[in-house]
Enzyme design. Structure first.
Site, PDB file in Angstrom:
ATOM      1  N   CYS A 132       9.107 -20.911  31.714  1.00  0.00           N
ATOM      2  CA  CYS A 132       9.737 -19.961  30.800  1.00  0.00           C
ATOM      3  C   CYS A 132       8.802 -18.828  30.394  1.00  0.00           C
ATOM      4  O   CYS A 132       8.464 -17.960  31.182  1.00  0.00           O
ATOM      5  CB  CYS A 132      10.319 -20.695  29.601  1.00  0.00           C
ATOM      6  SG  CYS A 132      11.684 -19.799  28.812  1.00  0.00           S
TER       7      CYS A 132
ATOM      8  N   GLU B 250      13.542 -26.187  32.563  1.00  0.00           N
ATOM      9  CA  GLU B 250      12.586 -26.567  31.522  1.00  0.00           C
ATOM     10  C   GLU B 250      13.220 -27.606  30.585  1.00  0.00           C
ATOM     11  O   GLU B 250      14.386 -27.485  30.211  1.00  0.00           O
ATOM     12  CB  GLU B 250      12.217 -25.303  30.728  1.00  0.00           C
ATOM     13  CG  GLU B 250      11.338 -25.531  29.525  1.00  0.00           C
ATOM     14  CD  GLU B 250      11.122 -24.256  28.726  1.00  0.00           C
ATOM     15  OE1 GLU B 250      10.171 -24.226  27.926  1.00  0.00           O
ATOM     16  OE2 GLU B 250      11.888 -23.286  28.903  1.00  0.00           O
TER      17      GLU B 250
ATOM     18  N   LYS C  61       2.927 -25.962  30.186  1.00  0.00           N
ATOM     19  CA  LYS C  61       3.233 -24.601  29.750  1.00  0.00           C
ATOM     20  C   LYS C  61       2.096 -24.030  28.906  1.00  0.00           C
ATOM     21  O   LYS C  61       1.694 -24.627  27.910  1.00  0.00           O
ATOM     22  CB  LYS C  61       4.542 -24.601  28.960  1.00  0.00           C
ATOM     23  CG  LYS C  61       5.086 -23.227  28.613  1.00  0.00           C
ATOM     24  CD  LYS C  61       6.440 -23.358  27.923  1.00  0.00           C
ATOM     25  CE  LYS C  61       7.075 -22.027  27.589  1.00  0.00           C
ATOM     26  NZ  LYS C  61       8.390 -22.194  26.935  1.00  0.00           N
TER      27      LYS C  61
END
Length: 575
Positions: free
Chosen positions: A153, A48, A120
């Site tokens: 994540c 990330e 995300k």
């Protein structure tokens, strides 16, 4: 282009990006990705925000480093993808050139350029300072090396994100992260691979940045939840092999189908978003079905080996309930079919259940136990809760194992909870926990505690060696005998206490336990039984709230993770 492959090499890169050094980051990462490609990797993942580092203060600070997708960075790595006929996932800050919005994004790059982007959807605490939440859904991209999904994540904390990619057929979920505050490979990563029957290729960064210590632990997790390969906190490349045949088996070790065992028509509550509102106002709205006030209570799980003799089982359950009550326990949970097996099913109101109600009355304790139930000509794998006032509730198992299907009908009572002084207690049985929607729905219904009578032989908890990552106390760094325990994660992902009472025998692994509602609280708030003997474990749980606050002051009532769900994406989960 790559010819269709049934088995291929993959690589996850553990590296340490530096803030304000994008050019140097790209140079180093280009070399690592090319090394992996030269070594035959057909799918390669960078962490990330690999191009820029992570801990940005605001939009102004990150502005010089954002770029569109496609753009210069994807063109750069596209050279490797084209030269070596491979696929690369790169984490980077993306700008939407039409709106000017910034995203924390992952780009999947193939031999012909950008295949797709994931933005995300669940930003961590620092990201709202500069990003917009992702708006591209949770797409699975069909490639010559299989169906590839991407998550970033914190996305993977939520059962629904990986589940959306699972129901869309993902063979591999590439999870890129800047994971912190625990030893890795993280149990959440393992749960998502296991429950969805796909590989998770994990690339996590290392190093210290603006007081934040990242964990490393890049890895390849198999569809059965085992770790095929992983590293610690050094800069390195982790290799592994993906088998599309294994990724498409979609079966648990007990033969139960991972997706065909789902019951989408039972999952409509997934589309609700109750924790947008103060749960202390929401659940008692209109005076209907308010939550128990909640309090501190001692609770117990009993790990036992039931016999074929109902009378002997009844005597043992009564004796162990009395033992728990004498120690101050208010709730005790026994295993699946602890009272009666399929060969000697019981009916509601029978003498054995009455005897347990009498035990509850005498000892002031609530008892949860499993029993085969006969209703007319049909049998069910059921869980009962009895208390001082009688039968509090009954649940019939919805997600049947292959062994269950030989004798039991699928549960027809829906998801069930009971309100008792300890809190709102949801009931689930054994293999229900393998299907992540079970715990989630009970959490959405306001449960503080999940009581799970079980007789399961998979997945067996396992340990992990220590880490050299620079975590501070109390985050554990040493070797652990139980690093991954599926029921621990089920409690934490739903912000519920999990009371897992497993059988101990040749057909079940024991390791019953009481697990806390916060998997990032260290030292962990839990008690775990051994793997090989009958025993009780007890722990104090707290479902209460500060009397001075009209808002939840307790995570089991606040449900921080549940409140961050995004049901606008979830229609495919009930279709």
């Amino acid at each position: 282009m790559i010819e269709a492959l049934k088995e291929y090499k993959v690589a996850a890169i553990n590296c340490e990006p530096k803030m304000f050094e994008k050019e140097n980051n790209l140079k180093k990462q280009y070399a690592l990705v090319e090394e992996a490609a030269k070594n035959g990797a057909k799918l390669i993942a960078l962490p990330e925000m690999a191009t820029t580092g992570y801990c940005w203060y605001d939009r102004e600070e990150v502005e010089p480093y954002v770029e569109p997708i496609p753009g210069p960075t994807t063109d750069l790595f596209g050279n490797i993808a084209k030269k070596y006929d491979c696929y690369i996932v790169v984490g980077m800050p993306e700008v939407n050139t039409k709106t000017g919005a910034y995203y924390n994004s992952a780009a999947l790059i193939g031999p012909d350029g950008v295949v797709g982007t994931h933005r995300k959807t669940h930003g961590y605490i620092s990201e709202p300072k500069w990003t917009k939440q992702g708006d591209l859904d949770h797409v699975v991209f069909d490639t010559p090396i299989g169906k590839i999904g991407m998550l970033i994540c914190m996305d993977i904390h939520f059962i629904e994100t990986a589940r959306l990619e699972g129901v869309r057929g993902a063979d591999v979920i590439v999870h890129i992260s800047n994971w912190l505050a625990e030893k890795t490979p993280a149990p959440y990563w393992i749960n998502r691979a296991y429950e969805n029957g796909c590989y998770v290729l994990e690339s996590n960064r290392i190093g210290l940045e603006r007081t934040v210590e990242f964990s490393g632990g890049s890895c390849l997790i198999n569809p059965d939840g085992t770790l095929q390969s992983y590293c610690d906190s050094e800069e390195t490349i982790v290799y592994g092999t993906v088998s599309l045949e294994k990724a498409r088996e979609k079966k648990f070790e007990n033969g139960m189908a991972k997706f065909e065992s789902r019951r989408p028509k039972q999952y409509m509550d997934l589309l609700r978003d109750p924790y947008l509102w103060n749960p202390l106002d929401f659940h008692p709205l209109y005076g209907h079905d308010p939550l128990p006030k909640g309090k501190k209570s001692l609770v117990t799980v009993c790990q036992m080996s039931p016999s074929a003799d109902v009378k002997a089982n009844l005597e043992k359950i009564i004796a162990k309930s009395e033992e728990a009550a004498k120690s101050g326990s208010e709730l005790v949970v026994f295993p699946e079919l602890a009272l009666a097996s399929k060969d000697s099913p019981l009916t509601e109101g029978c003498a054995e259940i009455d005897a347990l109600i009498d035990c509850s009355m005498k000892n002031g304790i609530y008892i949860v136990f499993g029993a085969a139930e006969l209703d007319g000509s049909e049998k069910f794998n059921s869980a009962f809760m009895v208390g001082p006032h009688g039968l509090e509730g009954k649940y019939r198992k919805i997600h049947l194992s292959e062994e269950d299907k030989k004798w039991a009908k699928e549960g027809n009572l829906g998801f069930v909870y009971c309100n008792i002084p300890c809190g709102r207690v949801g009931l689930m049985i054994g293999t229900d926990a393998l299907i992540p929607e079970t715990g989630r729905i009970l959490a959405l219904l306001g449960c503080d505690i999940l009581a799970a009578p079980s007789s399961v032989d998979c997945p067996v908890p396992y340990g992990l060696r220590g880490t050299t990552a620079g975590h501070n106390y109390p985050i554990p760094k040493g070797y652990s005998t139980i690093h991954w325990h599926l029921w621990r994660v089920r409690g934490g992902e739903n912000n519920c206490y999990m009371l897992f009472a497993n059988e101990v025998s040749s057909k079940a692994f024991g390791r019953s336990g009481i697990f806390g509602p916060d998997t990032f609280k260290f030292p962990r708030d839990e008690r775990i039984c051994s793997a090989d003997k009958e025993e009780l474990v007890s722990m104090t749980v707290d479902t209460g709230n500060s009397p001075d606050s009209v808002y939840p002051t307790n995570v089991v009532r606040r449900k921080d993770l549940v409140s961050m769900r995004q049901p606008l994406w979830y229609d495919p989960l009930v279709m």
